[in-house]
Design an enzyme around this catalytic site. Sequence first.
Site, PDB file in Angstrom:
ATOM      1  CB  CYS A 105      -0.997   0.099   1.248  1.00 11.58           C
ATOM      2  SG  CYS A 105      -1.925  -1.514   1.500  1.00 11.58           S
ATOM      3  CG  PHE A 242      -5.641 -19.628   0.668  1.00 11.62           C
ATOM      4  CD1 PHE A 242      -6.644 -18.828   0.217  1.00 11.62           C
ATOM      5  CD2 PHE A 242      -5.007 -19.695  -0.679  1.00 11.62           C
ATOM      6  CE1 PHE A 242      -6.750 -17.858  -0.934  1.00 11.62           C
ATOM      7  CE2 PHE A 242      -4.995 -18.992  -1.601  1.00 11.62           C
ATOM      8  CZ  PHE A 242      -5.929 -18.186  -1.879  1.00 11.62           C
TER       9      PHE A 242
END
Length: 259
Positions: A105, A242
């Site tokens: 970001c 995951f």
Amino acid sequence: MQPIFTTKITKFKSNDSFECDDILVREIKLDINVNGAKAGSMMATPTDVEALGIGYLLSENIIKSYSDIEHIDFNEAELALNITARIDEGSLNILTTENVIISGCGRSVTASVNPANMKAKVIQNDIKFKRSEISKQMGEFYTQCDLYEKTGCVHTAKLMIGDKFYIGEDIAQHNTIDKAIGKAVMDGANLRDGILMVSGRLSSEMVVKAVTNSIAVLVSRTAPTSLGVLIARRFNLTLCGFVRGENLNVYSGAERVYA
């Protein structure tokens, strides 16, 4: 400086609208100055700023250990972190002349993304973590994350070493890792004994930060990138993605995860 601030907003809910207060996370442009010279700038959340600077310098090989820091001070008025330290001038020059805009970001740079330029050695660490413990820790991931609870607008990293947690929260995911690492080394913890958990994707710069700091296991609820996996395999990092409920995918270093 407070990491949050309150502002008035108009909220629409069903067929109604009304004004109310809303809590937002604060975003600043932080300058990092090393030995009187600007080493870089990053968009950041103004929490654990000293830890962020220390973790960043460690991840970029500019310092070798926390003991290299001679003085560190956050100038809130100028939004500048001023550090005096024994440094690797070569690594600092690489950072300022050959940096890469990374996928995290904000607009941030690193000199360590290219595996050919990484100074970290292949991880030689026999540490193991039980699969159920990894799942348990990820299931409790946000329970100690104050800024996330208040704003829902930050990434989080949690570095677990023994029975202690070092938490980094920031608008930029790569900053969260540096904050967690910085807090751990300031506490005298051994990074080789840790497992690093992050809230977002496992891209190359996240993997590099773990490898550079000799952290053997990196875990996320989301996916890795192809380059992240290739770097993890090259440097023998255990990379898990995951991690949700009882399920997880191990992309590299499966020998450190046991049933």
